[in-house]
Scaffold this active site. Structure first.
Site, mmCIF file in Angstrom:
data_model
loop_
_atom_site.group_PDB
_atom_site.id
_atom_site.type_symbol
_atom_site.label_atom_id
_atom_site.label_comp_id
_atom_site.label_asym_id
_atom_site.label_seq_id
_atom_site.Cartn_x
_atom_site.Cartn_y
_atom_site.Cartn_z
ATOM 1 N N PHE A 141 -32.894 -49.188 31.560
ATOM 2 C CA PHE A 141 -32.779 -48.819 30.155
ATOM 3 C C PHE A 141 -32.967 -50.032 29.262
ATOM 4 C CE2 PHE A 141 -29.947 -46.038 32.578
ATOM 5 C CZ PHE A 141 -30.211 -44.777 32.075
ATOM 6 N N ASP A 142 -33.660 -49.839 28.157
ATOM 7 C CA ASP A 142 -33.482 -50.749 27.036
ATOM 8 C C ASP A 142 -32.088 -50.465 26.482
ATOM 9 O OD1 ASP A 142 -34.231 -52.570 24.871
ATOM 10 O OD2 ASP A 142 -34.296 -50.764 23.646
ATOM 11 N N LEU A 143 -31.587 -51.358 25.630
ATOM 12 C CA LEU A 143 -30.220 -51.182 25.118
ATOM 13 C C LEU A 143 -30.209 -50.696 23.674
ATOM 14 C CD1 LEU A 143 -27.241 -51.396 25.818
ATOM 15 C CD2 LEU A 143 -27.335 -53.832 25.237
#
Length: 211
Positions: free
Chosen positions: A5-7
């Site tokens: 995941f990106d954050l």
């Protein structure tokens, strides 16, 4: 399958915090990048973004210091998960999927956000802007996260809300999914040629189930 995941803008709704922090950093500087200009660079390291807007290279340190002070002071008040994000992450972890974060934040900042939201309990790897020599859209951060999780690119999916995320994933050889609820426009994400486009994070569960 491993899921990366990106954050910011993908798991956590921090764009209002980011934009407020940018305004604070440039307050009194004589000018400030527009929201659209800053959002276009989300997914790249902070120092790189600031250098693109500073009038002189020596101004970057000051702008970064002002940015970090405000971010630290306001982070907890203005940081929250997107609706359903924590539940989706916890369900994926419970099913045995190795999970990780690949972010343009430095690792220390990423861990603060993850601990504050409760996402930290599910993450087996966190790769930040200071974790390796190159940042997204280079594939190195994605490959490092997969190495830490012990999974090859062929067994991974990356979810992100910026073209930098999606290009990094594609270059690393992983499947990519665009988070349409984030900061970037659907048109900008489409130009990065994601394998999938998700309107809500809840759709990730069905995508993973489908293999």
């Amino acid at each position: 399958m491993a899921i990366l995941f990106d954050l910011d803008g993908t798991l956590v709704d921090t764009v209002p915090l980011i934009l407020a922090t940018v305004r604070h950093a440039f307050d009194g500087y004589g000018w400030c990048p527009s929201e659209a200009e800053w959002i276009a660079g989300i997914g790249t390291p902070l120092r790189t973004q600031l250098a693109g807007f500073a009038r002189a290279p020596e101004d970057v340190e000051l702008l970064q210091a002002r940015y970090r002070r405000f971010w630290l002071a306001e982070h907890d008040r203005m940081t929250r998960c997107f609706p359903g994000a924590l539940e989706v992450v916890e369900r994926l972890a419970a099913r045995g999927h190795p999970l990780g974060v690949v972010t343009a934040k430095v690792e220390e900042g990423a861990w603060r956000t993850l601990r504050h939201t409760g996402l930290d309990r599910s993450m087996g790897a966190v790769v930040g802007a200071d974790s390796c020599a190159r940042a997204k859209p280079d594939p190195e951060p994605v490959l490092l996260a997969l190495s830490r999780l012990g999974r090859p690119p062929s067994e991974a999916l990356l979810l992100g809300d910026s073209p930098h995320d999606l290009v990094a994933g594609r270059r690393a050889g992983v499947r990519t999914a665009a988070a349409l609820w984030g900061a970037c426009s659907a048109e900008a994400l489409a130009a990065a040629e994601p394998d999938h486009r998700l309107a809500t994070i809840g759709e990730l569960l069905a995508l993973v189930d489908a293999g």
